[in-house]
Design an enzyme around this catalytic site. Structure first.
Site, PDB file in Angstrom:
ATOM      1  N   HIS A   1     -38.740  -1.710 -21.099  1.00 52.46           N
ATOM      2  CA  HIS A   1     -39.374  -1.071 -20.005  1.00 52.46           C
ATOM      3  C   HIS A   1     -38.296  -0.172 -19.696  1.00 52.46           C
ATOM      4  CE1 HIS A   1     -41.552  -1.295 -16.281  1.00 52.46           C
ATOM      5  NE2 HIS A   1     -40.241  -1.405 -15.669  1.00 52.46           N
ATOM      6  N   GLU A   2     -36.982  -0.216 -19.481  1.00 56.11           N
ATOM      7  CA  GLU A   2     -36.138   0.643 -18.827  1.00 56.11           C
ATOM      8  C   GLU A   2     -36.151   1.715 -19.495  1.00 56.11           C
ATOM      9  OE1 GLU A   2     -34.412   0.726 -15.969  1.00 56.11           O
ATOM     10  OE2 GLU A   2     -35.445  -1.222 -15.120  1.00 56.11           O
TER      11      GLU A   2
ATOM     12  N   ASN B   1     -18.897   4.270  -9.032  1.00 52.49           N
ATOM     13  CA  ASN B   1     -19.752   3.706  -8.031  1.00 52.49           C
ATOM     14  C   ASN B   1     -19.295   4.105  -6.686  1.00 52.49           C
ATOM     15  OD1 ASN B   1     -21.545   2.488  -9.603  1.00 52.49           O
ATOM     16  ND2 ASN B   1     -21.150   0.499  -9.347  1.00 52.49           N
ATOM     17  N   ALA B   2     -18.096   3.888  -6.603  1.00 52.39           N
ATOM     18  CA  ALA B   2     -17.406   4.200  -5.144  1.00 52.39           C
ATOM     19  C   ALA B   2     -17.353   5.924  -4.899  1.00 52.39           C
ATOM     20  CB  ALA B   2     -15.740   3.915  -5.089  1.00 52.39           C
TER      21      ALA B   2
ATOM     22  N   ASP C   1     -14.015   1.637  -0.870  1.00 51.59           N
ATOM     23  CA  ASP C   1     -14.805   3.442  -0.559  1.00 51.59           C
ATOM     24  C   ASP C   1     -15.112   3.507   0.751  1.00 51.59           C
ATOM     25  OD1 ASP C   1     -17.243   2.447  -0.126  1.00 51.59           O
ATOM     26  OD2 ASP C   1     -17.546   2.183  -2.248  1.00 51.59           O
TER      27      ASP C   1
ATOM     28  N   THR D   1     -27.753   4.016 -13.919  1.00 49.64           N
ATOM     29  CA  THR D   1     -28.473   2.982 -14.935  1.00 49.64           C
ATOM     30  C   THR D   1     -28.890   1.730 -14.406  1.00 49.64           C
ATOM     31  OG1 THR D   1     -26.676   2.301 -15.844  1.00 49.64           O
ATOM     32  CG2 THR D   1     -27.836   4.329 -16.893  1.00 49.64           C
TER      33      THR D   1
ATOM     34  N   LEU E   1     -26.680  -0.736 -14.770  1.00 49.19           N
ATOM     35  CA  LEU E   1     -25.927  -1.826 -15.455  1.00 49.19           C
ATOM     36  C   LEU E   1     -24.608  -1.837 -15.065  1.00 49.19           C
ATOM     37  CD1 LEU E   1     -27.897  -0.743 -18.926  1.00 49.19           C
ATOM     38  CD2 LEU E   1     -28.338  -2.979 -17.487  1.00 49.19           C
ATOM     39  N   GLY E   2     -24.031  -0.863 -14.423  1.00 46.73           N
ATOM     40  CA  GLY E   2     -22.642  -0.738 -14.425  1.00 46.73           C
ATOM     41  C   GLY E   2     -22.380  -2.073 -13.671  1.00 46.73           C
TER      42      GLY E   2
END
Ligand code: ADP
Length: 349
Positions: free
Chosen positions: A117-118, A234-235, A263, A294, A296-297
């Site tokens: 799906h992704e 991500n930060a 952060d 994504t 998923l991280g």
């Protein structure tokens, strides 16, 4: 004799010509191959009796793999059962527990379903963009360049998605864990700094490392670097330009080391806090797509921390910032310690 059979991990069971158990070891009872109903005699599991009947009639050994529903809780018991015909209608049965192998196969199947799906979305986008690019090549060269750039962006996101999927499937038990080793935390932070330099400078952000030096954690260096890199990336992705990311290392005093990534970013709503560690969950899909995320991280970070016998936690205030803390053991688990490093079996005195 019984104590020897009871010491085995495989279930051993012998049925007589009328399917009554004449011998059963502890593992066979634990697996539920034989059961005792309220005060009555022990009897073999229905499936085992059926198998014994077939073997008796055909006179040939049979090997089958089954999922037996458990009497008490959860996951079915996966067993590999071998039934051998003996004389006088007796049948010998041995059963090995393959629940773990079945679990791995199930994880793989679920994973494939989610993943298709992704993958469909970016692949669809790429097809459209490629068509648009073909159309625009002669008529509108400026638009063609824009489409080519979008194709580059989408395909690198797709590439990252595929490699993160592979990483996650490895971490979820598709492969055995590497042997844990002492890992120098300063080496992890140096590697993280190196790998996050480019995205940080693109947003004129500074990544600062502070706290205790010379700490050691127990595990796998590559995986630990991946976890901290994911948190720092991500930060950076979820913060405004020219802000600061602080990575703080400390020893908790009870056998754990903590690595905290703080952060000054957009923060996370309380309702999303529990869910962000699920795979493919994003608090803001549009923003995550724009940053090339994504989804998923954090699932990867969570798997790495639990595989290491640690955990990851988050505290966040919307509009102020977030702090993700990895807590990792600084020594081997008790189970690993219980094994003396060199026991010689049957060696000279
Ligand atoms: P993504 O690839 O979307 O970043 P992750 O699993 O790394 O996926 O993170 C899941 C979601 O958690 C993100 O989409 C984002 O909404 C949120 N998130 C993660 N880290 C932060 C952070 N430092 N600040 C704010 N939100 C964050």
């Amino acid at each position: 004799m019984t104590d020897i059979l009871d010491a085995l991990q495989v279930g051993v069971l012998v049925l007589d010509g009328t399917d009554h158990p004449v011998l059963a070891n502890a593992a066979a009872r634990e697996m539920g191959l034989v059961r005792q109903r309220a005060g009555g005699p022990e009897e073999a599991h229905t499936i085992v009796r059926t198998l014994a009947g077939q073997v008796r009639r055909s006179g040939a050994t049979r090997v089958v793999e089954l999922d037996l529903p458990r009497l008490t809780y959860g996951e079915p018991l996966g067993v590999n059962v071998r039934a051998v015909p003996l004389d006088n209608g007796r049948v010998a049965i041995e059963a090995a527990d393959v629940t773990e192998a079945h679990r791995v196969a199930r994880v793989r199947r679920d994973f494939v379903a989610n993943v298709s799906h992704e993958l469909k979305t970016p692949v669809g986008a790429l097809q459209l963009l490629a068509e648009a690019l073909l159309d625009a090549t002669d008529k509108d060269p400026a638009a063609a360049i824009r489409f080519a750039e979008r194709i580059k962006h989408e395909s690198s996101r797709l590439g990252r998605l595929v490699s993160e999927l592979l990483e996650l499937s490895r971490l979820q038990g598709a492969e055995p864990l590497p042997e844990p080793e002492p890992v120098d935390v300063d080496k992890i932070t140096a590697e993280v700094l190196d790998r996050t330099k480019t995205p940080a400078s693109a947003k004129e952000m500074e990544v600062v490392f502070q706290g205790m030096r010379g700490l050691t954690v127990y595990g796998n260096e590559n995986q630990l670097v991946t976890a901290v890199v994911n948190l720092v990336e991500n930060a950076i992705a979820y913060s405004p330009e020219s802000t600061k990311v602080t990575v703080t290392t400390s020893a908790s005093g009870d056998g754990y080391v903590e690595i905290a990534v703080a952060d000054q970013g957009i923060g996370i709503e309380p309702r999303d806090l529990d869910r962000i560690f699920e795979r493919f969950y994003r608090a803001d899909r549009a923003r995550s797509r724009a940053t090339g995320g994504t989804g998923l991280g954090l699932a990867i970070v969570k798997h790495i921390s639990t595989n290491h016998g640690g955990r990851v936690t988050v505290e966040s205030t919307v509009g102020v910032g977030s702090t993700f803390t990895l807590r990792l053991p600084s020594r081997p688990s008790e189970a690993a310690l219980a094994l003396p490093p060199s026991v010689e079996i049957g060696g000279a005195p």
